[in-house]
Design a protein around this motif. Structure first.
Motif, PDB file in Angstrom:
ATOM      1  N   SER A  40       0.829  -1.197   0.000  1.00  0.00           N
ATOM      2  CA  SER A  40       0.000   0.000   0.000  1.00  0.00           C
ATOM      3  C   SER A  40       0.864   1.248   0.000  1.00  0.00           C
ATOM      4  N   VAL A  41       0.276   2.313  -0.456  1.00  0.00           N
ATOM      5  CA  VAL A  41       0.989   3.582  -0.533  1.00  0.00           C
ATOM      6  C   VAL A  41       1.311   4.105   0.860  1.00  0.00           C
ATOM      7  N   SER A  42       0.412   3.916   1.818  1.00  0.00           N
ATOM      8  CA  SER A  42       0.667   4.423   3.166  1.00  0.00           C
ATOM      9  C   SER A  42       1.861   3.722   3.814  1.00  0.00           C
ATOM     10  N   GLU A  43       2.014   2.426   3.583  1.00  0.00           N
ATOM     11  CA  GLU A  43       3.172   1.708   4.113  1.00  0.00           C
ATOM     12  C   GLU A  43       4.467   2.215   3.474  1.00  0.00           C
ATOM     13  N   GLU A  44       4.420   2.476   2.179  1.00  0.00           N
ATOM     14  CA  GLU A  44       5.586   2.997   1.479  1.00  0.00           C
ATOM     15  C   GLU A  44       5.949   4.385   2.010  1.00  0.00           C
ATOM     16  N   ASN A  45       4.950   5.234   2.232  1.00  0.00           N
ATOM     17  CA  ASN A  45       5.206   6.569   2.773  1.00  0.00           C
ATOM     18  C   ASN A  45       5.815   6.494   4.170  1.00  0.00           C
ATOM     19  N   LYS A  46       5.318   5.589   4.992  1.00  0.00           N
ATOM     20  CA  LYS A  46       5.845   5.426   6.344  1.00  0.00           C
ATOM     21  C   LYS A  46       7.306   5.003   6.306  1.00  0.00           C
ATOM     22  N   ARG A  47       7.635   4.081   5.415  1.00  0.00           N
ATOM     23  CA  ARG A  47       9.009   3.614   5.274  1.00  0.00           C
ATOM     24  C   ARG A  47       9.921   4.748   4.807  1.00  0.00           C
ATOM     25  N   LEU A  48       9.455   5.546   3.861  1.00  0.00           N
ATOM     26  CA  LEU A  48      10.266   6.640   3.348  1.00  0.00           C
ATOM     27  C   LEU A  48      10.450   7.751   4.378  1.00  0.00           C
ATOM     28  N   ARG A  49       9.420   8.038   5.172  1.00  0.00           N
ATOM     29  CA  ARG A  49       9.553   9.051   6.224  1.00  0.00           C
ATOM     30  C   ARG A  49      10.612   8.632   7.249  1.00  0.00           C
ATOM     31  N   LYS A  50      10.635   7.344   7.591  1.00  0.00           N
ATOM     32  CA  LYS A  50      11.630   6.839   8.541  1.00  0.00           C
ATOM     33  C   LYS A  50      13.035   6.975   7.952  1.00  0.00           C
ATOM     34  N   ARG A  51      13.168   6.674   6.696  1.00  0.00           N
ATOM     35  CA  ARG A  51      14.472   6.774   6.043  1.00  0.00           C
ATOM     36  C   ARG A  51      14.953   8.221   5.985  1.00  0.00           C
ATOM     37  N   ILE A  52      14.048   9.135   5.695  1.00  0.00           N
ATOM     38  CA  ILE A  52      14.404  10.557   5.669  1.00  0.00           C
ATOM     39  C   ILE A  52      14.839  11.020   7.049  1.00  0.00           C
ATOM     40  N   ALA A  53      14.121  10.596   8.094  1.00  0.00           N
ATOM     41  CA  ALA A  53      14.498  10.973   9.461  1.00  0.00           C
ATOM     42  C   ALA A  53      15.892  10.460   9.797  1.00  0.00           C
ATOM     43  N   ASP A  54      16.225   9.243   9.371  1.00  0.00           N
ATOM     44  CA  ASP A  54      17.567   8.697   9.604  1.00  0.00           C
ATOM     45  C   ASP A  54      18.628   9.539   8.898  1.00  0.00           C
ATOM     46  N   PHE A  55      18.362   9.920   7.653  1.00  0.00           N
ATOM     47  CA  PHE A  55      19.304  10.755   6.908  1.00  0.00           C
ATOM     48  C   PHE A  55      19.480  12.121   7.570  1.00  0.00           C
ATOM     49  N   GLU A  56      18.373  12.688   8.051  1.00  0.00           N
ATOM     50  CA  GLU A  56      18.466  13.997   8.700  1.00  0.00           C
ATOM     51  C   GLU A  56      19.308  13.920   9.978  1.00  0.00           C
ATOM     52  N   ARG A  57      19.210  12.819  10.728  1.00  0.00           N
ATOM     53  CA  ARG A  57      20.038  12.636  11.914  1.00  0.00           C
ATOM     54  C   ARG A  57      21.521  12.557  11.545  1.00  0.00           C
ATOM     55  N   VAL A  58      21.833  11.830  10.490  1.00  0.00           N
ATOM     56  CA  VAL A  58      23.220  11.709  10.044  1.00  0.00           C
ATOM     57  C   VAL A  58      23.748  13.071   9.600  1.00  0.00           C
ATOM     58  N   ILE A  59      22.954  13.810   8.865  1.00  0.00           N
ATOM     59  CA  ILE A  59      23.375  15.133   8.394  1.00  0.00           C
ATOM     60  C   ILE A  59      23.619  16.060   9.580  1.00  0.00           C
ATOM     61  N   ALA A  60      22.733  16.036  10.569  1.00  0.00           N
ATOM     62  CA  ALA A  60      22.906  16.886  11.752  1.00  0.00           C
ATOM     63  C   ALA A  60      24.176  16.517  12.507  1.00  0.00           C
ATOM     64  N   THR A  61      24.470  15.235  12.617  1.00  0.00           N
ATOM     65  CA  THR A  61      25.677  14.778  13.305  1.00  0.00           C
ATOM     66  C   THR A  61      26.922  15.246  12.558  1.00  0.00           C
ATOM     67  N   ARG A  62      26.916  15.119  11.263  1.00  0.00           N
ATOM     68  CA  ARG A  62      28.074  15.539  10.470  1.00  0.00           C
ATOM     69  C   ARG A  62      28.250  17.052  10.490  1.00  0.00           C
ATOM     70  N   ARG A  63      27.139  17.768  10.551  1.00  0.00           N
ATOM     71  CA  ARG A  63      27.203  19.222  10.583  1.00  0.00           C
ATOM     72  C   ARG A  63      27.859  19.696  11.884  1.00  0.00           C
ATOM     73  N   ASP A  64      27.596  18.988  12.978  1.00  0.00           N
ATOM     74  CA  ASP A  64      28.171  19.343  14.278  1.00  0.00           C
ATOM     75  C   ASP A  64      29.634  18.943  14.397  1.00  0.00           C
ATOM     76  N   PHE A  65      30.094  18.055  13.567  1.00  0.00           N
ATOM     77  CA  PHE A  65      31.472  17.578  13.628  1.00  0.00           C
ATOM     78  C   PHE A  65      32.420  18.675  13.156  1.00  0.00           C
TER      79      PHE A  65
END
Length: 101
Positions: free
Chosen positions: A63-88
């Motif tokens: 379903s589209v909602s499951e795909e959206n949920k998976r993609l939102r989680k992946r984006i949140a993970d990427f944003e955490r990595v970017i924030a960590t690298r920005r602070d380095f």
């Protein structure tokens, strides 16, 4: 609470199957008149079934909602990595030579 459905699910499934099996495709108004349903309801059922079929055929997600949920989680993970690298802050090369190991 959701309002009760005006048409039963069996009628919806029958209408969609009938439309898919028809060749040439009838107009929504003509087919809706034959089935005794509103033409806009029939159009929505068929469009919904077509969009669900595309998602299932792609094989990625049921379903589209499951795909959206998976993609939102992946984006949140990427944003955490970017924030960590920005602070380095890298250590300047001149300071590395003076640091004890």
């Amino acid at each position: 609470m959701a309002p009760p459905k005006k048409y039963p699910d069996a009628l919806r499934a029958h209408a969609v199957r009938l439309y898919r099996e028809s060749d040439p495709k009838p107009t929504f108004r003509a087919m809706a008149a034959d089935l005794g349903v509103h033409h806009e309801a029939l159009r929505l059922w068929i469009r919904q079934a077509e969009s669900e079929a595309v998602v299932v055929e792609s094989g990625h997600c049921a379903s589209v909602s499951e795909e959206n949920k998976r993609l939102r989680k992946r984006i949140a993970d990427f944003e955490r990595v970017i924030a960590t690298r920005r602070d380095f802050r890298p250590i300047p090369a001149a300071m590395c030579d003076r640091m004890p190991l």
